[in-house]
Design a protein around this motif. Structure first.
Motif, mmCIF file in Angstrom:
data_model
loop_
_atom_site.group_PDB
_atom_site.id
_atom_site.type_symbol
_atom_site.label_atom_id
_atom_site.label_comp_id
_atom_site.label_asym_id
_atom_site.label_seq_id
_atom_site.Cartn_x
_atom_site.Cartn_y
_atom_site.Cartn_z
ATOM 1 N N ALA A 1 -3.430 -1.636 -9.034
ATOM 2 C CA ALA A 1 -2.290 -0.777 -8.722
ATOM 3 C C ALA A 1 -1.086 -1.592 -8.280
ATOM 4 O O ALA A 1 0.061 -1.258 -8.638
ATOM 5 C CB ALA A 1 -2.681 0.221 -7.632
ATOM 6 N N THR A 2 -1.289 -2.655 -7.510
ATOM 7 C CA THR A 2 -0.151 -3.483 -7.097
ATOM 8 C C THR A 2 0.500 -4.159 -8.302
ATOM 9 O O THR A 2 1.715 -4.374 -8.313
ATOM 10 C CB THR A 2 -0.604 -4.547 -6.085
ATOM 11 O OG1 THR A 2 -1.661 -5.345 -6.641
ATOM 12 C CG2 THR A 2 -1.081 -3.901 -4.800
ATOM 13 N N VAL B 1 2.485 -1.260 -10.118
ATOM 14 C CA VAL B 1 3.681 -0.818 -9.402
ATOM 15 C C VAL B 1 4.703 -1.933 -9.296
ATOM 16 O O VAL B 1 5.914 -1.696 -9.368
ATOM 17 C CB VAL B 1 3.285 -0.299 -8.001
ATOM 18 C CG1 VAL B 1 4.518 0.009 -7.159
ATOM 19 C CG2 VAL B 1 2.412 0.939 -8.122
ATOM 20 N N ARG C 1 3.442 6.076 -5.574
ATOM 21 C CA ARG C 1 3.250 6.233 -7.020
ATOM 22 C C ARG C 1 2.208 7.316 -7.326
ATOM 23 O O ARG C 1 2.376 8.105 -8.257
ATOM 24 C CB ARG C 1 2.819 4.890 -7.617
ATOM 25 C CG ARG C 1 2.486 4.929 -9.105
ATOM 26 C CD ARG C 1 3.712 5.065 -9.974
ATOM 27 N NE ARG C 1 3.375 4.965 -11.376
ATOM 28 C CZ ARG C 1 3.343 3.816 -12.058
ATOM 29 N NH1 ARG C 1 3.639 2.669 -11.455
ATOM 30 N NH2 ARG C 1 3.024 3.809 -13.324
ATOM 31 N N TRP C 2 1.113 7.359 -6.557
ATOM 32 C CA TRP C 2 0.047 8.347 -6.758
ATOM 33 C C TRP C 2 -0.231 9.056 -5.438
ATOM 34 O O TRP C 2 -1.267 8.821 -4.794
ATOM 35 C CB TRP C 2 -1.226 7.664 -7.248
ATOM 36 C CG TRP C 2 -1.120 7.038 -8.605
ATOM 37 C CD1 TRP C 2 -1.161 7.666 -9.815
ATOM 38 C CD2 TRP C 2 -0.976 5.636 -8.888
ATOM 39 N NE1 TRP C 2 -1.063 6.761 -10.828
ATOM 40 C CE2 TRP C 2 -0.952 5.503 -10.304
ATOM 41 C CE3 TRP C 2 -0.884 4.485 -8.107
ATOM 42 C CZ2 TRP C 2 -0.814 4.266 -10.908
ATOM 43 C CZ3 TRP C 2 -0.751 3.264 -8.721
ATOM 44 C CH2 TRP C 2 -0.713 3.158 -10.113
ATOM 45 N N GLN D 1 3.821 1.565 -1.271
ATOM 46 C CA GLN D 1 4.391 1.710 -2.605
ATOM 47 C C GLN D 1 3.376 2.297 -3.579
ATOM 48 O O GLN D 1 3.728 3.120 -4.431
ATOM 49 C CB GLN D 1 4.884 0.351 -3.119
ATOM 50 C CG GLN D 1 6.089 -0.192 -2.365
ATOM 51 C CD GLN D 1 6.525 -1.536 -2.900
ATOM 52 O OE1 GLN D 1 6.328 -2.578 -2.271
ATOM 53 N NE2 GLN D 1 7.108 -1.527 -4.082
ATOM 54 N N VAL D 2 2.117 1.881 -3.461
ATOM 55 C CA VAL D 2 1.074 2.443 -4.325
ATOM 56 C C VAL D 2 0.887 3.925 -4.019
ATOM 57 O O VAL D 2 0.755 4.755 -4.929
ATOM 58 C CB VAL D 2 -0.247 1.674 -4.131
ATOM 59 C CG1 VAL D 2 -1.399 2.375 -4.858
ATOM 60 C CG2 VAL D 2 -0.102 0.244 -4.624
ATOM 61 N N ALA E 1 1.394 -8.930 -5.639
ATOM 62 C CA ALA E 1 0.800 -8.150 -6.722
ATOM 63 C C ALA E 1 -0.434 -8.861 -7.272
ATOM 64 O O ALA E 1 -0.379 -10.026 -7.651
ATOM 65 C CB ALA E 1 1.819 -7.926 -7.836
ATOM 66 N N THR F 1 -4.203 4.703 -0.356
ATOM 67 C CA THR F 1 -4.050 4.075 -1.668
ATOM 68 C C THR F 1 -5.229 4.387 -2.585
ATOM 69 O O THR F 1 -5.053 4.554 -3.787
ATOM 70 C CB THR F 1 -3.909 2.547 -1.534
ATOM 71 O OG1 THR F 1 -5.077 2.017 -0.900
ATOM 72 C CG2 THR F 1 -2.681 2.187 -0.726
ATOM 73 N N ALA G 1 -4.543 5.544 -6.276
ATOM 74 C CA ALA G 1 -4.875 4.802 -7.487
ATOM 75 C C ALA G 1 -6.352 4.885 -7.816
ATOM 76 O O ALA G 1 -6.765 4.569 -8.937
ATOM 77 C CB ALA G 1 -4.473 3.332 -7.328
ATOM 78 N N PHE H 1 -6.895 -1.085 -5.889
ATOM 79 C CA PHE H 1 -5.689 -1.566 -5.220
ATOM 80 C C PHE H 1 -5.097 -2.783 -5.930
ATOM 81 O O PHE H 1 -3.875 -2.871 -6.106
ATOM 82 C CB PHE H 1 -5.994 -1.916 -3.763
ATOM 83 C CG PHE H 1 -4.791 -2.385 -2.990
ATOM 84 C CD1 PHE H 1 -3.733 -1.531 -2.747
ATOM 85 C CD2 PHE H 1 -4.715 -3.683 -2.513
ATOM 86 C CE1 PHE H 1 -2.612 -1.959 -2.038
ATOM 87 C CE2 PHE H 1 -3.607 -4.120 -1.802
ATOM 88 C CZ PHE H 1 -2.559 -3.257 -1.565
ATOM 89 N N ALA I 1 0.828 -1.203 0.000
ATOM 90 C CA ALA I 1 0.000 0.000 0.000
ATOM 91 C C ALA I 1 0.863 1.254 0.000
ATOM 92 O O ALA I 1 0.534 2.245 -0.680
ATOM 93 C CB ALA I 1 -0.926 -0.005 1.215
#
Length: 469
Positions: free
Chosen positions: A330-331, A334, A316-317, A312-313, A340, A355, A322, A327, A310
């Motif tokens: 998104a995994t 990413v 990213r955003w 890491q997501v 994932a 997330t 996301a 989710f 979460a």
């Protein structure tokens, strides 16, 4: 000299010809309507939550959430929370509702997650409405009646949820089978029953007109929490029970004895319902939990991995996240390792907020939680000193709900997302702020957001895997 006297009767084009004079009878009806419209509107919302919204897969079936948004809009117009609550109380919830809508507008999943945004708008609006209705500037007798109605709605929903889960569980004749209620997942029905069970324990220990209801509902909720096999819910129930036992009644002993007896009755009910004549052979109430005990460590490790994913997501955003229901996708986008694409949920409501909605949703969510926690903690010493047992139980139930949401996806169910907003007014108590004249724009904004949420939620929210646009 000629004088111009007004006509004896108004001409057809004058306002008085159509409206008629403001007689004492009409003024009385207007006052009655204004006095009782908040109660009618809020009770309708509570009844919808306790029955249709909670029973309809936790609010994720079509149209159920939409009706709740419309009822909340009517309740806001009737109650007008902005007249008595401070702007510091309203700004965080307004930011939460607006942020949820902005996530739909700008996040990668966009329109696909609109039903989730509707749930967040509903929860954000319900809190101020109930806080004003159950603690606003009216006479103390009416406040007491309103708070009693709120307790009855919560405890009644807990008892009904146990009945809905018990009948199919008993009919399966397998004590290891998941006890799921109308949420159709054991963890969520477990925390629902655990939180209401904590409140019911405090109601039973406090005495008063609702004590008998507490004595009935608390043992059922304790038994249902056992049967759910949800370890997080069982630990939450134990924590809530300990807090109520330690704080209820101030220095008095009798309330603590009542809480102990009510908890013991809950254990006894659990034992009775897992043996003859309900089952052919007697089994332990924790049989289902023991059958799944080998996965306890594995579940903990998996949650830690999902929480890392979460983050890491979110990196990213960071602004928009996301998007709702994004989710899983998104995994994969990413690249978070072997987790994932494995789950649609973070199993942590606060991280899910980051997330799904980035800072637009996650920051207001944290702010609302912080403001609520500070308000409850500031009033706790005086509540304990005065022996206000129901407020102690509501505070413990609120803590239980927040902690469990940190390890599961409770807030994916609109009914559970609303539960803290229903419990918080009981934990905070009356505020008694005088009404003040304010502009209509806060009400117009709240109604617009709720109507938008009703439109977005019309199709229901059972789709969990939205693609990234």
């Amino acid at each position: 000299m000629t004088t111009l006297a007004p006509p004896a009767h108004p001409t057809p084009h004058e306002p008085g010809a159509t409206a008629g004079p403001l007689t004492p009878q009409r003024l009385g009806w207007n006052r009655t309507l204004r006095a009782w419209s908040p109660d009618v509107a809020v009770v309708a919302l509570l009844a919808w939550w306790a029955t249709y919204l909670t029973w309809g897969t936790g609010g994720r079936e079509p149209r159920l959430l939409s009706v709740a948004c419309v009822l909340a809009a009517l309740a806001w117009v009737a109650v007008r929370p902005e007249r008595s609550l401070s702007r510091w109380a309203l700004l965080p919830v307004a930011a939460l509702a607006v942020g949820a809508c902005l996530v739909v507008a700008f996040s990668p999943t966009g329109w696909a997650g609109r039903d989730d945004a509707g749930a967040w708008v509903l929860a954000a609006a319900t809190g101020p409405v109930l806080l004003t209705w159950a603690g606003g500037p009216v006479d103390s007798r009416r406040i007491e009646l309103r708070r009693t109605l709120l307790v009855v709605a919560l405890l009644g929903a807990g008892g009904a949820q146990f009945a809905a889960g018990w009948l199919p569980w008993w009919g399966a004749q397998d004590p290891a089978k998941l006890f799921q209620g109308t949420f159709y997942w054991h963890n969520q029905v477990g925390i629902f029953l655990a939180a209401i069970g904590v409140l019911a324990l405090a109601v039973a220990g406090s005495g008063g007109p609702l004590a008998l209801l507490g004595w009935v509902v608390a043992p059922l909720c304790v038994a249902g929490t056992f049967f759910s096999t949800s370890r997080g819910s069982q630990l939450s129930l134990l924590l809530g029970f300990a807090l109520v036992l330690a704080l209820i009644g101030g220095r008095a002993v009798l309330p603590r004895v009542k809480v102990l007896l009510t908890g013991a009755l809950g254990v006894a009910v659990s034992v009775v319902l897992t043996g003859p004549p309900f089952f052919a052979e007697r089994v332990s109430p924790a049989a289902g939990t023991a059958a799944r005990s080998e996965s306890f460590v594995g579940n903990g490790v998996t949650r830690l991995e999902d929480w890392a994913a979460a983050w890491q997501v979110f990196e990213r955003w960071p602004l928009t996240g996301a998007g709702f229901d994004g989710f899983r996708a998104a995994t994969e986008a990413v690249g978070v390792g072997h987790r994932a694409g494995r789950t649609a949920y973070v199993h942590n409501g606060f991280l899910q907020g980051l997330t799904d909605g980035g800072l637009l949703l996650g920051l207001p969510l944290l702010l609302v939680t912080l403001v609520l926690a500070v308000a409850v903690c500031r009033g706790l010493p005086s509540v304990v000193r005065r022996g206000e047992g129901v407020r102690v139980g509501a505070g413990a139930a609120l803590l239980v709900l927040v902690l469990h949401s940190g390890m599961d996806f409770d807030w994916a169910y609109p009914s559970l997302l609303l539960l803290p907003a229903l419990v918080a007014p009981l934990a905070l108590g009356p505020h008694g702020r005088p009404r003040r004249p304010v502009a209509w724009w806060p009400t117009a904004l709240a109604v617009a957001l709720l109507v938008t949420g009703a439109w977005w939620a019309w199709g229901g929210g059972l789709s969990l895997n939205a693609p990234l646009g």
